[in-house]
Design an enzyme around this catalytic site. Structure first.
Site, PDB file in Angstrom:
ATOM      1  N   TYR A 178       0.825  -1.129  -0.011  1.00 15.23           N
ATOM      2  CA  TYR A 178       0.168  -0.095  -0.079  1.00 15.23           C
ATOM      3  C   TYR A 178       0.949   1.097   0.183  1.00 15.23           C
ATOM      4  CZ  TYR A 178       1.098   0.355   5.095  1.00 15.23           C
ATOM      5  OH  TYR A 178       1.820   0.556   6.050  1.00 15.23           O
ATOM      6  N   CYS A 179       0.223   2.351  -0.364  1.00 12.67           N
ATOM      7  CA  CYS A 179       0.907   3.638  -0.452  1.00 12.67           C
ATOM      8  C   CYS A 179       0.101   4.828  -0.251  1.00 12.67           C
ATOM      9  CB  CYS A 179       1.837   3.908  -1.618  1.00 12.67           C
ATOM     10  SG  CYS A 179       0.968   3.612  -3.329  1.00 12.67           S
ATOM     11  N   THR A 180       0.478   5.870  -0.209  1.00  8.88           N
ATOM     12  CA  THR A 180      -0.484   7.105  -0.088  1.00  8.88           C
ATOM     13  C   THR A 180      -1.812   7.061  -0.903  1.00  8.88           C
ATOM     14  OG1 THR A 180       1.235   8.506   0.547  1.00  8.88           O
ATOM     15  CG2 THR A 180      -0.764   9.610   0.221  1.00  8.88           C
TER      16      THR A 180
END
Length: 319
Positions: A178-180
């Site tokens: 996951y990331c922003t």
């Protein structure tokens, strides 16, 4: 109460012919609308965060949707009390995100399975799953998913080598990342698939989407989400707020980021206002006594005041 401003976060992998010319025109369009923000353009697509009034941001979304290349672009919208940026920048880059690969990954051809917030939450609870944070270490330190792995990296381009060095830990597991907002995971998850990981999933729309999901409500997220604008930190978990950030100086719970006063260092670190003052806004003694210490200049401290604080600090550290 309705806020006067909005912040839009978005990206789109789509071929853009002559990206440099597009970037120049797009900058003019954004300035004409009165927007502030930061947008990256590459031949492979666009990635941006912009802020403005509700009217300005609505006009921008309409501008984008009227371009056939961006009709499917998803905008993540945050209400804000003021503009999140001071200026408007649109810059051309060879690629939107840099993994420093000799053979780059095209997310339109290869990427991990998309998981919506509910699917991602359920997958995280599976004991045969590992969750890898695809962001930088300082982003992780402010907030992350429960049980997520923190790669020891300072920038995204270091991630592939870290995975190669540690792949035996999770090669046979289901891997979630996951990331922003999702853009980094598009490439990173595709690279994981190419590296031979059998079951790779990514949080579609990133943490920003997860926090707004009405069913999941940010559950299993600890801390706040780091953002690259003046807000710095954004709440995600609507059910409970657990502070995971730790003050650089004393390890106490903290969610306030500052940059080291030494401009040659510029380390991002969590620090209370009290500790920032006590340590002259710097991460180390070498940075505290640097001739260009920005904290000292900003607070117009005299040499005598600096020496007094350093003496008190030395005494405190020795006790």
């Amino acid at each position: 109460m309705t806020q006067d401003y909005r912040v839009l976060l978005y990206y789109q992998y789509v071929p853009i012919e002559d990206g440099e010319s597009f970037a120049q025109k797009h900058l003019s369009d954004c300035k004409a609308l009165g927007l502030k923000g930061r947008i990256l353009v590459a031949d492979e697509g666009i990635n941006g965060t912009v802020s403005g009034t509700v009217e300005q941001t609505n006009a921008y979304m309409s501008l984008m949707k009227n371009d056939s290349r961006f009709t499917s672009t998803i905008f993540k919208i945050d209400e804000a009390k003021q503009n999140a940026f001071k200026k408007m920048h649109v810059r051309y880059r060879p690629e939107l995100v840099n993994l420093s690969l000799e053979d780059d990954v095209n997310p339109l051809e290869l990427t991990g399975a998309y998981l919506d917030p509910k699917e991602f939450r359920e997958a995280m609870l599976d004991e045969n799953t590992v969750v890898i944070d695809a962001r930088n270490d300082y982003e992780f330190d402010l907030g992350h998913f429960r049980g997520a792995i923190r790669p020891e990296i300072r920038s995204f381009r270091e991630l592939p080598q870290w995975i190669r060095d540690n792949k035996e830990q999770f090669m046979e597991k289901r891997v979630l990342t996951y990331c922003t907002g999702g853009i980094r995971c598009e490439k990173f998850s595709g690279w994981l698939v190419r590296e031979g990981f059998k079951d790779v999933g990514q949080l579609h729309g990133g943490i920003a989407t997860y926090g707004k999901d009405p069913e999941v409500q940010g559950d299993l997220w600890y801390g706040q989400m780091y953002v690259f604008d003046s807000r710095i930190a954004v709440p995600i978990n609507q059910k409970e707020h657990v502070i995971v950030g730790r003050d650089w100086f004393d390890g106490s719970p903290c969610e306030r980021y500052i940059n080291c006063g030494n401009p040659e260092c510029n380390r991002q670190m969590l620090a209370s206002k009290e500790n920032e003052a006590k340590y002259l806004g710097a991460c180390s003694h070498e940075c505290r006594v640097h001739p260009d210490n920005r904290y000292i200049k900003a607070h117009q401290l005299s040499n005598q005041e600096v020496q007094e604080r350093l003496a008190l600090l030395e005494k405190d550290l020795a006790s």
